[in-house]
Design an enzyme around this catalytic site. Structure first.
Site, PDB file in Angstrom:
ATOM      1  N   ASN A  11       0.877  -1.181   0.000  1.00  0.00           N
ATOM      2  CA  ASN A  11       0.000   0.000   0.000  1.00  0.00           C
ATOM      3  C   ASN A  11       0.909   1.224   0.000  1.00  0.00           C
ATOM      4  O   ASN A  11       1.538   1.524   1.007  1.00  0.00           O
ATOM      5  CB  ASN A  11      -0.889  -0.037   1.253  1.00  0.00           C
ATOM      6  N   LYS A  13       0.101   4.289  -0.219  1.00  0.00           N
ATOM      7  CA  LYS A  13      -0.506   5.485   0.390  1.00  0.00           C
ATOM      8  C   LYS A  13      -0.280   6.687  -0.531  1.00  0.00           C
ATOM      9  O   LYS A  13      -0.348   6.534  -1.747  1.00  0.00           O
ATOM     10  CB  LYS A  13       0.037   5.697   1.813  1.00  0.00           C
ATOM     11  N   HIS A  96      -9.506   1.344   4.936  1.00  0.00           N
ATOM     12  CA  HIS A  96      -8.222   1.444   5.639  1.00  0.00           C
ATOM     13  C   HIS A  96      -8.408   2.372   6.840  1.00  0.00           C
ATOM     14  O   HIS A  96      -9.170   3.343   6.770  1.00  0.00           O
ATOM     15  CB  HIS A  96      -7.154   1.996   4.677  1.00  0.00           C
ATOM     16  N   GLU A  98      -6.741   4.703   7.985  1.00  0.00           N
ATOM     17  CA  GLU A  98      -6.485   6.126   7.723  1.00  0.00           C
ATOM     18  C   GLU A  98      -7.705   6.785   7.069  1.00  0.00           C
ATOM     19  O   GLU A  98      -7.968   7.970   7.277  1.00  0.00           O
ATOM     20  CB  GLU A  98      -5.216   6.282   6.864  1.00  0.00           C
ATOM     21  N   GLU A 168      -5.749  -5.162  10.498  1.00  0.00           N
ATOM     22  CA  GLU A 168      -4.688  -4.176  10.735  1.00  0.00           C
ATOM     23  C   GLU A 168      -4.945  -3.462  12.062  1.00  0.00           C
ATOM     24  O   GLU A 168      -5.687  -2.465  12.104  1.00  0.00           O
ATOM     25  CB  GLU A 168      -4.666  -3.138   9.611  1.00  0.00           C
ATOM     26  N   GLY A 174       2.312   1.836  11.047  1.00  0.00           N
ATOM     27  CA  GLY A 174       3.287   2.920  11.002  1.00  0.00           C
ATOM     28  C   GLY A 174       3.995   3.164  12.323  1.00  0.00           C
ATOM     29  O   GLY A 174       4.665   4.179  12.491  1.00  0.00           O
ATOM     30  N   SER A 214       3.188  -2.494  10.379  1.00  0.00           N
ATOM     31  CA  SER A 214       4.641  -2.577  10.641  1.00  0.00           C
ATOM     32  C   SER A 214       5.283  -3.883  10.155  1.00  0.00           C
ATOM     33  O   SER A 214       6.248  -4.355  10.763  1.00  0.00           O
ATOM     34  CB  SER A 214       4.939  -2.349  12.133  1.00  0.00           C
TER      35      SER A 214
HETATM   36  P1  PGA Z   1       2.823   0.090   7.732  1.00  0.00           P
HETATM   37  O1  PGA Z   1       1.357   0.376   7.125  1.00  0.00           O
HETATM   38  O2  PGA Z   1       3.297  -1.192   7.115  1.00  0.00           O
HETATM   39  O3  PGA Z   1       3.640   1.263   7.330  1.00  0.00           O
HETATM   40  O4  PGA Z   1       2.634  -0.038   9.217  1.00  0.00           O
HETATM   41  C1  PGA Z   1       0.450  -0.673   6.921  1.00  0.00           C
HETATM   42  C2  PGA Z   1      -0.820  -0.140   6.319  1.00  0.00           C
HETATM   43  O5  PGA Z   1      -1.198   0.986   6.646  1.00  0.00           O
HETATM   44  O6  PGA Z   1      -1.472  -0.821   5.506  1.00  0.00           O
END
Ligand code: PGA
Length: 262
Positions: A11, A13, A96, A98, A168, A174, A214
């Site tokens: 992803n 982003k 997601h 976010e 997730e 993150g 992560s």
């Molecule tokens: P990350 O993000 O691997 O940077 O923790 C995962 C995600 O948001 O899908």
């Protein structure tokens, strides 16, 4: 237990220009061509067409990161499922954290987007997961169950074969704090049992459940070797070809580690 193929999904982003994205695909393609896993990449809308053209004929599957729940109309700034599909997306992320956090996406909107994606031939990759406070208050299963009920609401048994889930935990995204294999497996098994109750074992068994939060080239193998973890959804470690391809090739990485230890 059915044999679900592992899915390594990236992803990006809000990262990468068209030329950066093209270079990434050119460099990634030879590095993953021997893999028996599925390689998915959720890219920004702006580079969907360029990246999908380059990935054509390879095993890399390109997707979007979001779609509108509406088919078309006066929704300035939104992208419909038809548009994303037309631009080369085969799947789309939906819900997601976010999107839920910064753009107020509700469980209801997530369900509407899933149905929209399915009706337009896009495979939904649907994210869900608890906050740190939920986990500390022992609310993980309650929260996950609520989200899953919304995700699965009104889906037909035959639509389950198009669905992919990604657990997730928000505290892991993150943050560098990856969930332990036990924590991930506990939630994955719980979700599987909820799907079995609602749709029966045969239909529920085909839905891949990925883990995200992560994931990197060092911790991916531990997660991916577990049979309840059907793949990983990778954010920051999907931005560089080296780390992403190392996750796709996690089995070779393990062999190299064992070899260098002797
Ligand atoms: P990350 O993000 O691997 O940077 O923790 C995962 C995600 O948001 O899908």
């Amino acid at each position: 237990m059915s044999q679900r193929k592992k899915i390594i999904a990236g992803n990006w982003k809000m990262h990468k220009s068209i030329s950066e994205a093209q270079l990434f695909i050119e460099e990634l393609t030879p590095k993953v061509k021997e893999t028996k896993h599925q390689v998915w990449l959720a890219v920004p809308f702006t580079c969907l067409r360029a990246v999908a053209d380059l990935a054509m004929g390879s095993d890399i599957v390109i997707g979007a990161q979001n779609i509108s729940e509406h088919p078309q109309g006066a929704y300035t700034g939104e992208i419909s499922a038809v548009m994303a599909h037309d631009a080369g997306a085969e799947f789309t992320l939906i819900g997601h954290s976010e999107r839920r956090q910064h753009f107020g996406e509700s469980d209801l909107a997530v369900n509407a987007k899933i149905k929209r994606a399915l009706s337009e031939g896009l495979r939904p990759l649907v994210c869900f997961g608890e906050t740190l406070t939920d986990r500390q208050n022992n609310q993980t299963q309650i929260v996950v169950e609520r989200q899953l009920i919304a995700i699965l609401s009104d889906l037909k048994v035959e639509e389950l074969s198009k669905l992919t889930l990604a657990y997730e935990p928000i505290w892991a995204i993150g943050s560098g704090l990856v969930a332990s294999v036990e924590q991930a497996v506990e939630v994955h098994s719980f979700c599987r049992s909820l799907m079995v109750q609602q749709f029966g074992r045969e239909a529920a068994e085909v839905v891949p459940i990925l883990y995200g939060g992560s994931v990197n080239a060092t911790n991916a193998a531990g997660l991916l070797y577990h049979k309840e973890i059907d793949g990983v959804l990778v954010g920051s470690a999907s931005l560089a070809v080296e780390s992403f391809s190392n996750i796709v090739n996690f089995q070779n990485m393990q062999l190299q580690k064992i070899a260098s230890a002797h």
